[in-house]
Write an enzyme that holds these catalytic residues in place. Structure first.
Site: not given
Ligand code: GCV
Length: 693
Positions: A309, A381, A409
């Site tokens: 990411e 996730d 989340e």
């Molecule tokens: C901290 C998902 C979440 C992101 C998070 C990522 C991760 O994509 O939406 O906010 O980033 O996981 O765990 O690194």
């Protein structure tokens, strides 16, 4: 007893109203003989003062020697430190307990009834103290105790996703970060109270900043502003801020960790590369880590999110993840520090589920001894329910950590009630068959110094810490479960309720039922409970909310088409099934044997495919989405019965949220069932779908 202007959570220490218990507690705890030789022991004394004053109505007498005139007392110390302990317990056995373990025992010493708390380490004494206070706060007798506790997991961590200097918490739904980096090293009372909450449930490590240490800059963004990010905590000027927080946490036996950027040698240092095999990079990490330990002598280590990411990683230099982790690990090793290297890497495979295993399993045995590969519980996730990651049990030569998400989340954030302990239990109890039948995840993680569990933090500066009062149960439950994965979800929720709302049996039963039914309801109205997931709104990168329904955004996650729904992850598809050991691989491979709750994760099936009981896939989805909403209405109705039974402030807060929770659950249901209908063209047998215009 509120802590200043914010909630005391489960450390309320309300007066004991049962006369018999009160008198027995007083007999044993009005006098306390506690050493104060170590910083943690100062904490023990403070907590006993606070806790016993609340519970028993008066502060205890604290002694530096056995209180001769008392009829009974509490003695707290290391095994050989005081006679009431060394003469009543097997001190060798205590010394051989795991670090953080402790013993609590009712004894008679020189004709006097005593309770002793002893441990091999000072932190064990802190945990033992909180245990005794928990017994009293939950109305348990304490006159015949013989308790030996050792944590199942050596590392019990919280991962804050707080973005320093910006105040914001990524995926944090309880307001801004509690860590005020601009003002640190000035300390806030709240840091101490946070440390108390964590230590009371056995947490022993806190990563204070987000794994996203560099916020990818957005078009038009002010670079100077977007540069203010977590990677900067490694800059020399900021280390004293880290030490300030560490000085609070260490009093409670909690180590401080940082998330660091893989490209730190370039960002923090002035190198032109972060190539892990470059000699200057190696030397840079060594120097930087030495500096960190000069400032924070008991520093825990680093967490790294790499090649994921937008964060840099070893792939940028054509290196693998072991090479990436090891250069940092070598620098930490002389200091006893550890790298928690995240396995959350995806993007190059058509099916995200298969990538973590494909990336990491071939590297088993290549990681340095002080690297822990930190794996999310599932392959996607933190969805409401996922199958368990295939990496558990697949890397026997590597220390592994399991990452769970305490913040909600994907389960309604700070609005929906969802008690996650049953989900985490499902993860920890999952039999990987790594060593034949009977190799659950919890056993794979337990009893190894370099392993453990990391939970994505939930607290923010909100007066109730977690955004939703009932979400406090998740923070509490996370700590308790990872200390002892054999506790049941109900045992944990009941403990939490008694300490949080008192021991009235109606309140305990009602809140318990609400908590215990909330996760199932969430899975129903978010996913339909047969293996779908990831149907939430994401929007533009800047706005991702992961809260609202938006199934049309994610065809690659649910596979809806006119002919059916679900994804083929069998050997004829992405072969995620093939990453499991037998008999799991075959079980998931065949739709007849695949557990229904995961069916569409592994299989793309016609809408009218018949399930074991003759119901079609699409009908089961309709039924479950409708059932989920009804279940939330029932939770709300149960909460309403508590009006007048608990204080109005907390009652109202939760009641208002339940009103919104019902509306949002209905929105999820209506959006998703209409989406299914649009694809399948199959109406609901009960006439609920298509929805009335
Ligand atoms: C901290 C998902 C979440 C992101 C998070 C990522 C991760 O994509 O939406 O906010 O980033 O996981 O765990 O690194």
């Amino acid at each position: 007893m509120p802590i200043d202007s914010y909630d005391s959570c489960w450390l309320r220490y309300e007066p004991v109203d049962d006369e018999e218990l009160l008198s027995s507690y007083r007999d044993r705890c009005e006098h306390v003989y506690a050493s104060d030789s170590a910083p943690e022991l100062g904490v023990v004394r403070e907590e006993l003062n606070r806790g016993l004053e609340g519970l028993l109505g008066r502060a205890p007498h604290l002694w530096n020697h056995p209180p001769r005139s008392a009829d009974g007392f509490l003695a707290i110390g290391l095994p050989d430190e005081m006679r009431p302990i060394s003469e009543t317990v097997d001190t060798d056995a205590v010394r051989s307990l795991d670090e953080d373990g402790y013993r609590i025992r009712s004894v008679t010493w020189e004709g006097v009834d005593c309770t002793v708390i002893t441990a091999p380490t000072d932190s064990g004494l802190v945990y033992g103290t909180f245990h005794l206070l928990r017994l009293m706060s939950t109305g348990q007798p304490i006159d015949d105790l013989d308790i030996v506790e050792e944590p199942a997991n050596a590392n019990r961590l919280i991962n804050h996703w707080d973005n320093p200097f910006r105040g914001k918490v990524e995926r944090g739904y309880a307001g801004p970060s509690i860590f005020d980096w601009e003002r640190l090293p000035d300390l806030r009372q709240r840091y101490f109270d946070y440390a108390r909450l964590l230590a009371s449930v056995g947490i022993n490590g806190v990563v204070v900043n987000n794994v996203n240490t560099k916020i990818p800059s957005r078009e038009g963004a002010n670079e100077a502003v977007s540069r203010r990010a977590g990677w900067q905590l490694l800059e020399s000027d900021n280390l004293e801020k880290v030490e300030a927080l560490a000085s609070v946490f260490r009093r409670y036996g909690i180590k401080t960790y940082l998330s660091v950027n893989f490209a730190s040698p370039m960002l923090v240092g002035d190198l032109e590369t972060a190539d892990p095999l470059d000699a200057d990079v190696e030397a840079w990490w060594e120097r930087k880590v030495d500096e960190v330990y000069e400032t924070v002598p008991d520093f825990g280590g680093f967490v790294v999110k790499a090649d994921s990411e937008g964060q840099t990683g070893p792939y940028d230099y054509d290196r693998d993840h072991a090479e990436g982790a090891n250069v940092i690990a070598r620098a930490l090793e002389p200091h006893g520090g550890r790298v928690w290297w995240r396995a959350f890497v995806y993007g190059s495979h058509e099916d995200r589920a298969v990538q973590a295993y494909n990336t990491f399993e071939p590297l088993d045995g290549e990681f340095h001894d002080n690297v822990t590969v930190q794996i999310k519980n599932g392959p996607i996730d933190f969805q409401p329910r996922e199958p368990i990651s295939t990496l558990f049990g697949a890397m026997p030569e590597t220390d592994l950590g399991c990452e769970l998400q305490i913040t909600q989340e994907y389960t309604g954030q700070n609005v929906h009630a969802c008690y996650h302990v049953p989900q985490w239990k499902e993860v920890l109890e999952f039999d990987t068959y790594a060593d034949g039948e009977g190799t659950p995840v919890k056993d794979l993680l337990a009893d190894r110094e370099g392993q453990g569990i990391a939970g994505v933090g939930v607290v923010g500066d909100d007066p109730n810490w977690t955004g939703h009062y009932l979400a406090q149960a998740n923070l509490y439950g996370y700590g308790r479960l990872i200390w002892d994965p054999d506790l049941t979800s109900e045992e944990i929720s009941e403990e939490w309720i008694r300490q949080t709302f008192g021991g009235d049996s109606t309140v305990v039963e009602t809140v318990n039922e609400i908590l215990m039914n909330s996760w199932d309801a969430s899975i129903d109205y978010h996913t339909g409970s047969i293996g779908l997931m990831h149907m939430m709104y994401n929007g533009s990168a800047a706005l991702e909310n992961h809260y609202d329904p938006s199934p049309e955004e994610w065809p690659e996650y649910h596979g809806a088409s006119e002919d059916g729904i679900g994804l083929d992850r069998t050997s004829s598809g992405s072969d995620y099934t093939g990453q499991y050991r037998e008999p799991l691989a075959s079980r998931y491979e065949d739709p007849e044997t695949c557990p229904e709750e995961l069916l569409l994760f592994f299989h793309h099936l016609p809408w009218e495919h018949e399930l074991a009981d003759g119901t079609t896939v699409v009908q089961r989805l309709y039924d479950n989405f409708f059932a989920g909403v009804e279940a939330v209405k029932e939770l709300r109705a149960q909460w309403h019965t508590l009006e007048g039974e608990i204080d109005d402030r907390r009652y109202r807060h939760v009641a208002d949220r339940f009103d919104e929770h019902v509306l949002q659950a209905e929105r999820w249901r209506d959006t998703i069932v209409s989406f299914f209908y649009d694809y399948s063209g199959v109406p609901d047998e009960d006439g609920r779908v298509p929805l009335e215009a």
